[in-house]
Design a protein around this motif. Sequence first.
Motif, PDB file in Angstrom:
ATOM      1  N   PHE A  53       1.548  54.677  55.653  1.00 54.74           N
ATOM      2  CA  PHE A  53       0.872  55.760  56.371  1.00 54.74           C
ATOM      3  C   PHE A  53      -0.398  55.192  56.969  1.00 54.74           C
ATOM      4  CE2 PHE A  53       3.168  58.314  53.102  1.00 54.74           C
ATOM      5  CZ  PHE A  53       3.930  59.084  53.965  1.00 54.74           C
ATOM      6  N   ILE A  86       2.365  52.248  51.253  1.00 56.86           N
ATOM      7  CA  ILE A  86       2.467  53.129  50.080  1.00 56.86           C
ATOM      8  C   ILE A  86       3.678  52.747  49.230  1.00 56.86           C
ATOM      9  CG2 ILE A  86       2.788  55.534  49.366  1.00 56.86           C
ATOM     10  CD1 ILE A  86       0.041  54.864  50.672  1.00 56.86           C
ATOM     11  N   PRO A 143       1.146  56.770  37.787  1.00 59.20           N
ATOM     12  CA  PRO A 143      -0.108  57.450  38.089  1.00 59.20           C
ATOM     13  C   PRO A 143      -0.043  58.172  39.432  1.00 59.20           C
ATOM     14  CG  PRO A 143      -0.422  55.054  37.998  1.00 59.20           C
ATOM     15  CD  PRO A 143       0.998  55.320  37.645  1.00 59.20           C
ATOM     16  N   SER A 144      -0.920  59.140  39.574  1.00 61.60           N
ATOM     17  CA  SER A 144      -1.057  59.860  40.832  1.00 61.60           C
ATOM     18  C   SER A 144      -1.365  58.873  41.949  1.00 61.60           C
ATOM     19  CB  SER A 144      -2.181  60.871  40.653  1.00 61.60           C
ATOM     20  OG  SER A 144      -2.438  61.487  41.870  1.00 61.60           O
ATOM     21  N   GLY A 145      -0.683  59.036  43.073  1.00 64.75           N
ATOM     22  CA  GLY A 145      -0.928  58.157  44.212  1.00 64.75           C
ATOM     23  C   GLY A 145      -0.069  56.912  44.234  1.00 64.75           C
ATOM     24  N   SER A 146       0.820  56.759  43.244  1.00 69.87           N
ATOM     25  CA  SER A 146       1.609  55.527  43.190  1.00 69.87           C
ATOM     26  C   SER A 146       2.809  55.540  44.139  1.00 69.87           C
ATOM     27  CB  SER A 146       2.053  55.232  41.755  1.00 69.87           C
ATOM     28  OG  SER A 146       2.702  56.329  41.192  1.00 69.87           O
ATOM     29  N   GLY A 147       3.084  56.687  44.761  1.00 71.85           N
ATOM     30  CA  GLY A 147       4.158  56.740  45.761  1.00 71.85           C
ATOM     31  C   GLY A 147       5.419  57.451  45.295  1.00 71.85           C
ATOM     32  N   LYS A 148       5.347  58.177  44.176  1.00 71.56           N
ATOM     33  CA  LYS A 148       6.538  58.821  43.602  1.00 71.56           C
ATOM     34  C   LYS A 148       7.098  59.896  44.542  1.00 71.56           C
ATOM     35  CE  LYS A 148       4.243  60.243  39.985  1.00 71.56           C
ATOM     36  NZ  LYS A 148       2.869  59.844  40.429  1.00 71.56           N
ATOM     37  N   THR A 149       6.220  60.759  45.029  1.00 69.24           N
ATOM     38  CA  THR A 149       6.672  61.815  45.946  1.00 69.24           C
ATOM     39  C   THR A 149       7.211  61.202  47.233  1.00 69.24           C
ATOM     40  OG1 THR A 149       5.156  63.460  45.060  1.00 69.24           O
ATOM     41  CG2 THR A 149       5.899  63.811  47.321  1.00 69.24           C
ATOM     42  N   THR A 150       6.503  60.220  47.749  1.00 74.05           N
ATOM     43  CA  THR A 150       6.953  59.567  48.984  1.00 74.05           C
ATOM     44  C   THR A 150       8.343  58.968  48.790  1.00 74.05           C
ATOM     45  OG1 THR A 150       4.649  59.098  49.520  1.00 74.05           O
ATOM     46  CG2 THR A 150       6.314  57.859  50.730  1.00 74.05           C
ATOM     47  N   GLU A 204      10.831  62.182  54.736  1.00 75.42           N
ATOM     48  CA  GLU A 204      10.001  61.098  55.260  1.00 75.42           C
ATOM     49  C   GLU A 204      10.976  59.976  55.617  1.00 75.42           C
ATOM     50  OE1 GLU A 204       6.779  61.267  56.262  1.00 75.42           O
ATOM     51  OE2 GLU A 204       6.271  62.140  54.315  1.00 75.42           O
TER      52      GLU A 204
HETATM   53  N1  LIG Z   1       2.069  62.277  54.991  1.00 78.72           N
HETATM   54  C1  LIG Z   1       1.132  61.431  54.546  1.00 78.72           C
HETATM   55  N2  LIG Z   1       0.169  60.957  55.367  1.00 78.72           N
HETATM   56  C2  LIG Z   1      -0.761  60.087  54.920  1.00 78.72           C
HETATM   57  N3  LIG Z   1      -0.814  59.637  53.649  1.00 78.72           N
HETATM   58  C3  LIG Z   1       0.102  60.061  52.782  1.00 78.72           C
HETATM   59  C4  LIG Z   1       1.129  60.993  53.184  1.00 78.72           C
HETATM   60  N4  LIG Z   1       1.909  61.235  52.101  1.00 78.72           N
HETATM   61  C5  LIG Z   1       1.389  60.509  51.091  1.00 78.72           C
HETATM   62  N5  LIG Z   1       0.318  59.808  51.489  1.00 78.72           N
HETATM   63  C6  LIG Z   1      -0.480  58.899  50.657  1.00 78.72           C
HETATM   64  O1  LIG Z   1       0.398  58.051  49.969  1.00 78.72           O
HETATM   65  C7  LIG Z   1      -0.065  57.798  48.655  1.00 78.72           C
HETATM   66  C8  LIG Z   1       1.023  58.088  47.665  1.00 78.72           C
HETATM   67  O2  LIG Z   1       1.265  59.468  47.673  1.00 78.72           O
HETATM   68  P1  LIG Z   1       2.415  60.147  46.832  1.00 78.72           P
HETATM   69  O3  LIG Z   1       3.725  59.594  47.232  1.00 78.72           O
HETATM   70  O4  LIG Z   1       2.223  61.608  47.006  1.00 78.72           O
HETATM   71  O5  LIG Z   1       2.066  59.673  45.360  1.00 78.72           O
HETATM   72  P2  LIG Z   1       2.421  60.342  43.955  1.00 78.72           P
HETATM   73  O6  LIG Z   1       3.508  61.356  44.183  1.00 78.72           O
HETATM   74  O7  LIG Z   1       2.850  59.200  43.089  1.00 78.72           O
HETATM   75  O8  LIG Z   1       1.153  60.953  43.462  1.00 78.72           O
HETATM   76  C9  LIG Z   1      -1.324  58.632  48.478  1.00 78.72           C
HETATM   77  O9  LIG Z   1      -2.428  57.796  48.664  1.00 78.72           O
HETATM   78  C10 LIG Z   1      -1.218  59.650  49.575  1.00 78.72           C
HETATM   79  O10 LIG Z   1      -2.490  60.043  49.999  1.00 78.72           O
END
Ligand SMILES: Nc1ncnc2c1ncn2[C@@H]1O[C@H](COP(=O)(O)OP(=O)(O)O)[C@@H](O)[C@H]1O
Length: 252
Positions: free
Chosen positions: A15, A20, A39-46, A55
């Motif tokens: 991003f 990420i 941990p939060s921010g590690s990319g799990k949701t992505t 995405e």
């Molecule tokens: N659509 C997006 N645009 C910009 N940054 C993003 C977007 N989605 C996620 N991020 C960034 O990617 C990183 C990982 O996010 P995320 O996958 O949500 O992590 P997790 O689910 O592990 O907490 C974070 O730093 C987040 O800010």
Amino acid sequence: MERAMVKLENIKKSFSGNEILKGIDLTINTGEVVVILGPSGSGKTTLLRCINFLEAADEGSVTVDDKTVQCKKAGSRDILELRRKTAMVFQNYNLFRNKTLLENVIEGPLVVRRATRKEATDKAVKLLDKVGLGERLDNYPSQVSGGQQQRAGIVRALIMNPEVILFDEPTSALDPELVGEVLATIKAVAKTGITMIVVTHEIAFAREVADRVVFMADGRIVEQGPPGEVIEHPREERTRDFLSRLVGEQAS
Ligand SMILES: Nc1ncnc2c1ncn2[C@@H]1O[C@H](COP(=O)(O)OP(=O)(O)O)[C@@H](O)[C@H]1O
Ligand SMILES: [Mg+2]
């Protein structure tokens, strides 16, 4: 040999120049329940969002069942085909506020599957009843608890007959006293033999329900294995740190 249901190869996603996901390889067998910790921010949701192309990854390929898509070249038909094989359960339930629980659940079958209203309703009522929402069909999301909303969210995924269900922290928006009922529902779904990927911080649940635990940090898989190994005897420092912090929180 066990059959792969999901195969991710070299998934990379940035991003605005920030990488990420740094090349994720992960294969999940049919019927396997994989819990992703990290941990939060590690990319799990992505990562979950890259599986169903909410995405589009920059590199790599996604296979679900018999369909493989090169992320760079994915066309809208490829994406539709992949999406039909997957369903997602979101942290914040994502129900339509202006629809009843029943209407929320039949929306997918009516719009995407072109089911008749009667078919969709019959099936929805059965499934909602199974998760204890038989009396709540005509309630709006605002009229029920978060736990009930999330159970409806799970039914909304199930009714599509996906090959794989992706859960993104399904209990983390809930009041603590409502977490158990939702975890029990997810456990019941796991017992049906469907393939599941569950992002969660619920360690006890992971230990009990997961066939495999994957620990992610900084866009990479740090280690993975049976819950008894990764949770009880983590090999990597990062996993140990994360778990000891988490267990500390969950015990307090
Ligand atoms: N659509 C997006 N645009 C910009 N940054 C993003 C977007 N989605 C996620 N991020 C960034 O990617 C990183 C990982 O996010 P995320 O996958 O949500 O992590 P997790 O689910 O592990 O907490 C974070 O730093 C987040 O800010
Ligand atoms: Mg997340």
